[in-house]
Write a protein that holds these residues in place. Structure first.
Motif, mmCIF file in Angstrom:
data_model
loop_
_atom_site.group_PDB
_atom_site.id
_atom_site.type_symbol
_atom_site.label_atom_id
_atom_site.label_comp_id
_atom_site.label_asym_id
_atom_site.label_seq_id
_atom_site.Cartn_x
_atom_site.Cartn_y
_atom_site.Cartn_z
ATOM 1 N N SER A 141 0.836 -1.199 0.000
ATOM 2 C CA SER A 141 0.000 0.000 0.000
ATOM 3 C C SER A 141 0.871 1.249 0.000
ATOM 4 C CB SER A 141 -0.918 0.008 1.220
ATOM 5 O OG SER A 141 -0.174 0.204 2.408
ATOM 6 N N ARG A 142 0.308 2.357 -0.461
ATOM 7 C CA ARG A 142 1.039 3.616 -0.425
ATOM 8 C C ARG A 142 1.344 4.006 1.018
ATOM 9 N NH1 ARG A 142 -0.849 9.072 -0.594
ATOM 10 N NH2 ARG A 142 0.797 10.474 -1.291
ATOM 11 N N GLN A 143 0.449 3.652 1.918
ATOM 12 C CA GLN A 143 0.664 3.944 3.330
ATOM 13 C C GLN A 143 1.891 3.212 3.866
ATOM 14 O OE1 GLN A 143 -0.963 6.245 5.049
ATOM 15 N NE2 GLN A 143 0.405 5.855 6.799
ATOM 16 N N ASP A 144 2.123 1.971 3.345
ATOM 17 C CA ASP A 144 3.312 1.220 3.758
ATOM 18 C C ASP A 144 4.594 1.979 3.410
ATOM 19 O OD1 ASP A 144 1.949 -0.929 4.843
ATOM 20 O OD2 ASP A 144 1.862 -2.013 2.937
ATOM 21 N N SER A 155 5.263 4.696 5.913
ATOM 22 C CA SER A 155 5.193 4.294 7.317
ATOM 23 C C SER A 155 6.592 4.017 7.866
ATOM 24 C CB SER A 155 4.334 3.036 7.462
ATOM 25 O OG SER A 155 5.012 1.910 6.918
#
Length: 473
Positions: A396-399, A402
């Motif tokens: 994910s882009r969030q990964d 993060s």
């Protein structure tokens, strides 16, 4: 001395049927099982008299088709098998007036025979050639065409004599989306299920040509009778049906077939209501059936099409090697239609077979440049890079922004930072800020690490090249 076949007593060792058997074997090799079975399974050889081979067909349509499409090839094959053959005659079986038994005797000893009586009617062959490759097995089903595909399969598999559920079935789509493929697949499948089923595939241009020819040769009644006696009529490229009298005849034929519960399938590049040049009563009849559209294939379907075509190419040449990353690139970049995808893959196959250099993404870009078209340079944002990298590596882009430091996340994050530095004007601190507020030294380390790996890892180099091109699209 060459021998002739004449009627006289029992068939001997040199029976003409042996020659016909050899001719059929060669035809089967040249045409393939499907085409051969469609046209020659019910053709018999009745004899060879004074250099004239007489073949018989059970129907006027089959007789006309064989004479129109295969006469020259039949003459050539017979000449190679038994020598002095001047021509091949095809007659309807019911019109034959030949003795039941024949044998080979010397041409000099052959008594004169009365010519075989044939029908006076001129040929009025109809139907366009079928491509043996266009079957349901080679058709790629996806979200953009699943309704049309399933309706076509239902038409092909319908029991003989049953009332058609979708009549007429009207399929519309743009160029290269698969209309012709579906129509020809119906023809192949329905004939395979029932060899006796009368199936005719026609382009609108061929219908017009045959109709005009039948009027000129005064065989219009035979032409109309042949078409109206079909079990399944498949009409392609309906948008090209022009001419008032031609459209009127088509409408009469369409009404006759529908009223007698014969299946009709029509394909065009637009919906029936948008065929401006078509008479209103024809449009109305077509709109009264089942109208199904097909859209452009999405990226998953384009990739599946390439995989199928590449698999078929590798069956022919197991040494063929086109990297997966190149196929991914083609699927992403060639977005117009399936025909362009076939063209792109054919170019890559040719390059792989005849070039001394491997097929890379860069080589692929040059090979298919005209299929992609000219593009203005695109301004790339860090958000775009994160999105493309995340999708490619299934994270994910969030990964990426993060604090996670697992291996499946760290490498994509470093690649994204590397691309951000090399494809945007952003500084190290700016890039670090977009990746979760990281220090500029972290970004510098990621960039240097990927730079070092690219030179030693060809697979990684190809992946990054693919990502660059996807971002520039």
């Amino acid at each position: 001395m060459k021998e002739q076949i004449v009627a006289d007593g029992d068939a001997g060792e040199g029976d003409f049927q042996e020659g016909w058997t050899r001719v059929k074997k060669r035809l089967k090799v040249e045409l393939g099982d499907d085409v051969f079975s469609s046209w020659f399974s019910r053709i018999d050889c009745e004899g060879v008299v004074a250099g004239v081979v007489t073949l018989s067909a059970p129907t006027q349509f089959l007789k006309s088709w064989i004479k129109s499409h295969y006469n020259d090839r039949l003459v050539a094959l017979w000449k190679e098998e038994i020598g002095e053959v001047r021509r091949v005659e095809v007659v309807r079986r019911s019109a034959l007036k030949m003795p039941a038994q024949v044998k080979l005797v010397s041409a000099e000893a052959a008594p004169p025979l009365a010519p075989v009586q044939t029908e006076p009617a001129e040929d009025c062959s109809a139907g366009s050639p079928l491509d043996p490759r266009l079957t349901f097995a080679s058709f790629c089903e996806g979200a953009s065409n699943d309704v049309a595909y399933r309706a076509a399969r239902a038409v092909a598999a319908a029991p003989e004599g049953s009332t058609p559920l979708y009549n007429p079935l009207y399929i519309h789509a743009g160029v290269g989306i698969g209309k012709t493929h579906l129509l020809q697949a119906i023809a192949h499948e329905s004939r395979q299920i029932n060899r006796q089923r009368r199936v005719v595939y026609l382009t609108a241009e061929r219908f017009t040509s045959q109709f005009v020819t039948s009027l000129r040769d005064r065989t219009a009644l035979d032409f109309k009778e042949m078409l109206r006696s079909t079990d399944i009529l498949l009409v392609d490229d309906m948008q090209f049906l022009t001419g008032r009298s031609t459209q009127q005849e088509f409408c009469h034929m369409l009404n006759a077939l529908l009223d007698s519960s014969r299946q009709v399938v029509v394909a065009s590049d637009r919906a029936p209501g948008e065929l401006e040049g078509l008479e209103e009563r024809v449009r109305s009849r077509l709109k009264g059936g089942v109208v199904v559209g097909m859209g452009r294939p999405d990226v998953q379907m384009r990739r599946k099409i390439l995989e199928m075509r590449y698999g078929a190419a590798r069956e022919r040449d197991p040494r063929l090697l086109i990297p997966e990353v190149v196929l991914d690139y083609v699927a992403q970049m060639v977005v117009s239609n399936g025909r362009d995808l076939d063209g792109a893959l054919n170019r890559l196959v040719c390059r792989a077979q005849f070039s001394d250099h491997p097929v890379t993404v860069e080589a692929c870009e040059l090979a298919i440049a005209d299929l992609i078209g000219d593009r203005e340079p695109k301004r790339i944002r860090i958000e775009d890079i994160q999105k493309v990298v995340a999708r490619h590596y299934n994270v994910s882009r969030q990964d990426l922004v993060s604090a996670r430091r697992t291996r499946t996340v760290v490498k994509p994050r470093q690649i994204a930072m590397y691309l951000a530095k090399t494809m945007t004007p952003r500084s190290f601190p700016e890039i670090g800020k977009r990746f979760g507020g990281r220090d500029h030294t972290t970004v510098l380390h990621a960039v240097r690490k990927i730079e070092g790996m690219v030179g030693a890892d060809q697979k990684l180099s190809d992946e990054i090249e693919l990502l660059r091109r996807l971002l520039q699209d």
